[in-house]
Design a protein around this motif. Sequence first.
Motif, mmCIF file in Angstrom:
data_model
loop_
_atom_site.group_PDB
_atom_site.id
_atom_site.type_symbol
_atom_site.label_atom_id
_atom_site.label_comp_id
_atom_site.label_asym_id
_atom_site.label_seq_id
_atom_site.Cartn_x
_atom_site.Cartn_y
_atom_site.Cartn_z
ATOM 1 N N ASN A 1 33.099 41.355 35.809
ATOM 2 C CA ASN A 1 33.553 40.681 34.592
ATOM 3 C C ASN A 1 35.060 40.469 34.617
ATOM 4 O OD1 ASN A 1 30.987 40.490 33.559
ATOM 5 N ND2 ASN A 1 31.146 42.361 32.357
ATOM 6 N N GLU A 2 35.797 41.441 35.137
ATOM 7 C CA GLU A 2 37.244 41.293 35.238
ATOM 8 C C GLU A 2 37.587 40.175 36.214
ATOM 9 O OE1 GLU A 2 38.759 45.111 36.286
ATOM 10 O OE2 GLU A 2 38.495 45.919 34.264
ATOM 11 N N ASN A 3 36.847 40.064 37.320
ATOM 12 C CA ASN A 3 37.091 38.997 38.280
ATOM 13 C C ASN A 3 36.807 37.636 37.655
ATOM 14 O OD1 ASN A 3 37.853 40.772 40.269
ATOM 15 N ND2 ASN A 3 35.844 40.825 41.253
ATOM 16 N N LYS A 4 35.725 37.536 36.890
ATOM 17 C CA LYS A 4 35.410 36.277 36.225
ATOM 18 C C LYS A 4 36.492 35.914 35.219
ATOM 19 C CE LYS A 4 30.385 36.711 36.624
ATOM 20 N NZ LYS A 4 29.142 36.929 35.879
ATOM 21 N N ALA A 5 36.960 36.895 34.491
ATOM 22 C CA ALA A 5 38.013 36.642 33.501
ATOM 23 C C ALA A 5 39.300 36.194 34.180
ATOM 24 C CB ALA A 5 38.257 37.897 32.669
ATOM 25 N N SER A 6 39.629 36.805 35.308
ATOM 26 C CA SER A 6 40.849 36.400 36.001
ATOM 27 C C SER A 6 40.719 34.997 36.583
ATOM 28 C CB SER A 6 41.219 37.397 37.093
ATOM 29 O OG SER A 6 40.256 37.390 38.125
ATOM 30 N N LYS A 7 39.523 34.649 37.086
ATOM 31 C CA LYS A 7 39.309 33.291 37.589
ATOM 32 C C LYS A 7 39.423 32.275 36.456
ATOM 33 C CE LYS A 7 36.363 34.473 41.494
ATOM 34 N NZ LYS A 7 35.000 34.406 42.052
ATOM 35 N N MET A 8 38.853 32.610 35.295
ATOM 36 C CA MET A 8 38.925 31.701 34.158
ATOM 37 C C MET A 8 40.375 31.535 33.699
ATOM 38 S SD MET A 8 36.882 31.827 30.553
ATOM 39 C CE MET A 8 37.946 33.020 29.758
ATOM 40 N N ALA A 9 41.131 32.620 33.674
ATOM 41 C CA ALA A 9 42.534 32.544 33.281
ATOM 42 C C ALA A 9 43.330 31.707 34.274
ATOM 43 C CB ALA A 9 43.121 33.946 33.176
ATOM 44 N N LYS A 10 43.034 31.864 35.558
ATOM 45 C CA LYS A 10 43.730 31.087 36.581
ATOM 46 C C LYS A 10 43.418 29.607 36.429
ATOM 47 C CE LYS A 10 44.104 30.370 41.525
ATOM 48 N NZ LYS A 10 43.498 30.614 42.821
ATOM 49 N N ASN A 11 42.141 29.281 36.215
ATOM 50 C CA ASN A 11 41.758 27.875 36.066
ATOM 51 C C ASN A 11 42.378 27.256 34.827
ATOM 52 O OD1 ASN A 11 40.228 27.946 38.392
ATOM 53 N ND2 ASN A 11 38.321 28.393 37.335
#
Length: 94
Positions: A59-69
């Motif tokens: 979930n943290e990885n998904k959140a970081s990817k979403m923040a990056k995008n």
Amino acid sequence: MKRFLQDAILVFLLVYAGSYIQNQDTKVKEVEHEVNEFENKIAQHKVIENNHSNNIIMNENKASKMAKNSSECIINCIEKGVVFISSIYDAFIQ
């Protein structure tokens, strides 16, 4: 009145900076405490439990990817906006 507002803003910024520095000190102490506990467990050859499950990490990885995008999207929008405004400005100048 203008001088008073400038002084009030300066005092507010100084208080904010002081509280920010104090909060950072408490966070550093918490991390140091966790590191010391971890080192003690290793020194005593205790079994170390994993506090993070793989689901939380995913979930943290998904959140970081979403923040990056979203960050990249905002940067692209700002770049295109600046190019557009500068082209309009150049058109009026010439």
